[in-house]
Design a protein around this motif. Structure first.
Motif, mmCIF file in Angstrom:
data_model
loop_
_atom_site.group_PDB
_atom_site.id
_atom_site.type_symbol
_atom_site.label_atom_id
_atom_site.label_comp_id
_atom_site.label_asym_id
_atom_site.label_seq_id
_atom_site.Cartn_x
_atom_site.Cartn_y
_atom_site.Cartn_z
ATOM 1 N N GLY A 1 -30.451 -33.182 28.057
ATOM 2 C CA GLY A 1 -29.685 -34.460 28.234
ATOM 3 C C GLY A 1 -30.303 -35.472 27.253
ATOM 4 N N THR A 2 -30.044 -36.744 27.030
ATOM 5 C CA THR A 2 -30.483 -37.340 26.126
ATOM 6 C C THR A 2 -31.756 -38.137 26.640
ATOM 7 O OG1 THR A 2 -29.213 -39.288 26.996
ATOM 8 C CG2 THR A 2 -28.191 -38.119 24.839
ATOM 9 N N VAL A 3 -31.823 -38.231 28.106
ATOM 10 C CA VAL A 3 -33.265 -38.720 28.626
ATOM 11 C C VAL A 3 -34.022 -37.804 29.363
ATOM 12 C CG1 VAL A 3 -33.985 -40.367 30.309
ATOM 13 C CG2 VAL A 3 -31.972 -40.658 28.995
ATOM 14 N N ARG A 4 -33.283 -36.621 29.760
ATOM 15 C CA ARG A 4 -34.005 -35.864 30.593
ATOM 16 C C ARG A 4 -33.700 -34.168 30.334
ATOM 17 N NH1 ARG A 4 -32.668 -39.516 34.077
ATOM 18 N NH2 ARG A 4 -30.609 -38.357 34.583
ATOM 19 N N ILE A 5 -34.452 -33.254 30.686
ATOM 20 C CA ILE A 5 -34.007 -31.744 30.321
ATOM 21 C C ILE A 5 -34.388 -31.057 31.641
ATOM 22 C CG2 ILE A 5 -34.749 -29.926 28.958
ATOM 23 C CD1 ILE A 5 -35.761 -31.607 26.908
ATOM 24 N N GLY A 6 -33.201 -30.579 32.205
ATOM 25 C CA GLY A 6 -33.488 -30.035 33.465
ATOM 26 C C GLY A 6 -33.719 -28.185 33.087
ATOM 27 N N VAL A 7 -34.763 -27.847 33.988
ATOM 28 C CA VAL A 7 -34.964 -26.461 33.731
ATOM 29 C C VAL A 7 -34.663 -25.612 35.053
ATOM 30 C CG1 VAL A 7 -36.953 -24.878 33.054
ATOM 31 C CG2 VAL A 7 -36.938 -27.194 32.134
ATOM 32 N N ALA A 8 -34.224 -24.470 35.061
ATOM 33 C CA ALA A 8 -34.176 -23.552 36.042
ATOM 34 C C ALA A 8 -34.753 -22.207 35.746
ATOM 35 C CB ALA A 8 -32.793 -23.351 36.381
ATOM 36 N N ARG A 9 -35.311 -21.430 36.654
ATOM 37 C CA ARG A 9 -35.725 -20.039 36.480
ATOM 38 C C ARG A 9 -34.972 -19.085 37.306
ATOM 39 N NH1 ARG A 9 -39.163 -16.850 39.354
ATOM 40 N NH2 ARG A 9 -40.892 -15.731 38.163
ATOM 41 N N SER A 10 -34.809 -17.679 36.789
ATOM 42 C CA SER A 10 -34.168 -16.871 37.450
ATOM 43 C C SER A 10 -35.496 -16.007 38.055
ATOM 44 C CB SER A 10 -33.315 -16.021 36.751
ATOM 45 O OG SER A 10 -34.134 -15.165 36.057
ATOM 46 N N ASP A 11 -35.184 -15.114 39.061
ATOM 47 C CA ASP A 11 -36.256 -14.133 39.492
ATOM 48 C C ASP A 11 -36.326 -13.113 38.524
ATOM 49 O OD1 ASP A 11 -34.156 -11.669 40.771
ATOM 50 O OD2 ASP A 11 -33.216 -13.701 40.671
ATOM 51 N N PRO A 12 -36.983 -12.114 38.611
ATOM 52 C CA PRO A 12 -37.321 -11.029 37.591
ATOM 53 C C PRO A 12 -36.030 -10.183 37.503
ATOM 54 C CG PRO A 12 -39.526 -11.182 38.872
ATOM 55 C CD PRO A 12 -38.278 -12.155 39.490
ATOM 56 N N GLY B 1 -33.126 -10.967 37.774
ATOM 57 C CA GLY B 1 -31.996 -11.674 37.268
ATOM 58 C C GLY B 1 -30.680 -11.917 38.089
ATOM 59 N N ILE B 2 -30.934 -12.249 39.434
ATOM 60 C CA ILE B 2 -30.014 -12.215 40.361
ATOM 61 C C ILE B 2 -29.828 -13.688 40.679
ATOM 62 C CG2 ILE B 2 -29.409 -11.605 42.778
ATOM 63 C CD1 ILE B 2 -29.640 -9.122 40.840
ATOM 64 N N LEU B 3 -30.782 -14.461 40.995
ATOM 65 C CA LEU B 3 -30.767 -15.861 41.339
ATOM 66 C C LEU B 3 -31.538 -16.861 40.666
ATOM 67 C CD1 LEU B 3 -29.510 -17.695 43.856
ATOM 68 C CD2 LEU B 3 -31.589 -17.137 45.068
ATOM 69 N N ALA B 4 -30.703 -17.880 40.137
ATOM 70 C CA ALA B 4 -31.311 -18.954 39.596
ATOM 71 C C ALA B 4 -31.688 -20.109 40.506
ATOM 72 C CB ALA B 4 -30.359 -19.523 38.538
ATOM 73 N N SER B 5 -32.843 -20.651 40.241
ATOM 74 C CA SER B 5 -33.314 -21.893 41.140
ATOM 75 C C SER B 5 -33.990 -22.825 40.237
ATOM 76 C CB SER B 5 -34.613 -21.450 41.993
ATOM 77 O OG SER B 5 -34.011 -20.201 42.762
ATOM 78 N N PRO B 6 -33.668 -24.307 40.665
ATOM 79 C CA PRO B 6 -34.183 -25.232 39.826
ATOM 80 C C PRO B 6 -35.809 -25.192 39.858
ATOM 81 C CG PRO B 6 -32.645 -25.982 41.489
ATOM 82 C CD PRO B 6 -33.111 -24.638 41.990
ATOM 83 N N LEU B 7 -36.373 -25.417 38.635
ATOM 84 C CA LEU B 7 -37.669 -25.342 38.448
ATOM 85 C C LEU B 7 -38.470 -26.770 38.128
ATOM 86 C CD1 LEU B 7 -40.062 -23.601 37.873
ATOM 87 C CD2 LEU B 7 -39.573 -23.350 35.595
ATOM 88 N N GLU B 8 -37.891 -27.507 37.312
ATOM 89 C CA GLU B 8 -38.771 -28.742 36.559
ATOM 90 C C GLU B 8 -37.698 -29.550 35.877
ATOM 91 O OE1 GLU B 8 -42.158 -29.529 33.664
ATOM 92 O OE2 GLU B 8 -42.671 -27.678 34.867
ATOM 93 N N THR B 9 -38.113 -30.941 35.861
ATOM 94 C CA THR B 9 -37.252 -31.793 34.758
ATOM 95 C C THR B 9 -38.264 -32.278 34.059
ATOM 96 O OG1 THR B 9 -35.718 -32.545 36.820
ATOM 97 C CG2 THR B 9 -36.039 -33.946 34.644
ATOM 98 N N VAL B 10 -37.985 -32.146 32.707
ATOM 99 C CA VAL B 10 -38.918 -32.585 31.540
ATOM 100 C C VAL B 10 -38.314 -33.875 30.720
ATOM 101 C CG1 VAL B 10 -40.013 -31.882 29.189
ATOM 102 C CG2 VAL B 10 -39.597 -30.183 31.229
ATOM 103 N N ARG B 11 -39.367 -34.867 30.590
ATOM 104 C CA ARG B 11 -38.862 -36.029 29.987
ATOM 105 C C ARG B 11 -38.281 -35.727 28.377
ATOM 106 N NH1 ARG B 11 -36.809 -40.622 31.085
ATOM 107 N NH2 ARG B 11 -38.079 -40.501 33.070
ATOM 108 N N ARG B 12 -37.296 -35.923 28.080
ATOM 109 C CA ARG B 12 -36.677 -35.924 26.617
ATOM 110 C C ARG B 12 -37.807 -36.643 25.692
ATOM 111 N NH1 ARG B 12 -31.911 -34.126 23.961
ATOM 112 N NH2 ARG B 12 -32.723 -33.641 21.867
ATOM 113 N N GLY B 13 -38.161 -36.249 24.768
ATOM 114 C CA GLY B 13 -38.958 -36.774 23.535
ATOM 115 C C GLY B 13 -40.061 -36.093 23.256
ATOM 116 N N LYS B 14 -41.278 -36.886 22.856
ATOM 117 C CA LYS B 14 -42.455 -36.107 22.477
ATOM 118 C C LYS B 14 -42.906 -35.253 23.173
ATOM 119 C CE LYS B 14 -46.485 -37.290 20.302
ATOM 120 N NZ LYS B 14 -47.919 -37.374 20.295
#
Length: 152
Positions: A12-23, A25-38
Motif C-alpha cells: 500500500g502507499t502507507v503500509r505493507i501487509g505481510v502473510a506467511r504460508s506453512d512449509p 504451502g497449504i495455508l496462508a496466515s497474517p504475519l506482520e504490517t510493515v510501515r511503507r518508506g525507509k
C-alpha cells in the motif's frame, strides 16, 4: 506442489501487509504490517531470510477488467526493487483483485472493527492474496503469477 514457505506482500502507499504460508504451502496466515518508506525493503528481505521463504508473492493491483494503472506500475517497481535484494526468481507478481475487500469483509464478519481492523487489514489482505496464489498453484501445478527480475 512445491514445498517451502512463501510470503505474501500487499503493498500500500502507507503500509505493507505481510502473510506467511506453512512449509507445505497449504495455508496462508497474517504475519506482520510493515510501515511503507525507509527500511521497508530491508524488513521484507529480512523476513524472507528469517522464514527461509521459497518465494515472495507481491500483489499486482489491476482493475476488474484486468487493466493495469498507476497502482500496478508502482507495485511492479516495488517488486523489482525487492527482487534485487533476494535470490534470483524469488519474487513473483500475482493478481490481487478484491483482496482488500475480501479481507475487510472477513474481519467485519469476525467482529474486528475500527482501529483494530485498520491495524490488521493489510496483513489479512496479504493472507488472502497468498492463499489465492497457493490455491492456484495446487490447482494448476504451476508456480503462481509472473517472475520479477530485480532492478539494477
Amino acid at each position: 506442489m512445491r514445498r517451502g514457505v512463501r510470503l505474501g506482500v500487499d503493498v500500500g502507499t502507507v503500509r505493507i501487509g505481510v502473510a506467511r504460508s506453512d512449509p507445505g504451502g497449504i495455508l496462508a496466515s497474517p504475519l506482520e504490517t510493515v510501515r511503507r518508506g525507509k527500511g521497508d525493503l530491508d524488513r521484507l528481505a529480512a523476513l524472507a531470510g528469517e522464514h527461509e521463504a521459497l518465494e515472495v508473492v507481491v500483489g499486482l493491483p489491476t482493475s476488474l477488467s484486468g487493466k493495469e494503472g498507476p497502482a500496478a506500475e508502482a507495485a511492479r517497481a516495488f517488486a523489482a526493487e525487492l527482487a534485487g535484494r533476494l535470490p534470483e526468481e524469488a519474487v513473483r507478481l500475482y493478481d490481487e483483485r478484491l483482496t482488500t475487500v475480501t479481507a475487510e469483509s472477513g474481519l467485519r464478519a469476525g467482529g474486528v472493527h475500527g482501529k483494530a481492523r485498520r491495524k490488521v487489514v493489510d496483513q489479512a489482505a496479504a493472507a488472502v492474496l497468498l492463499q489465492a496464489a497457493l490455491d492456484g498453484e495446487r490447482l494448476t501445478g504451476r508456480p503462481p503469477g509472473e517472475i520479477v527480475r530485480g532492478s539494477s
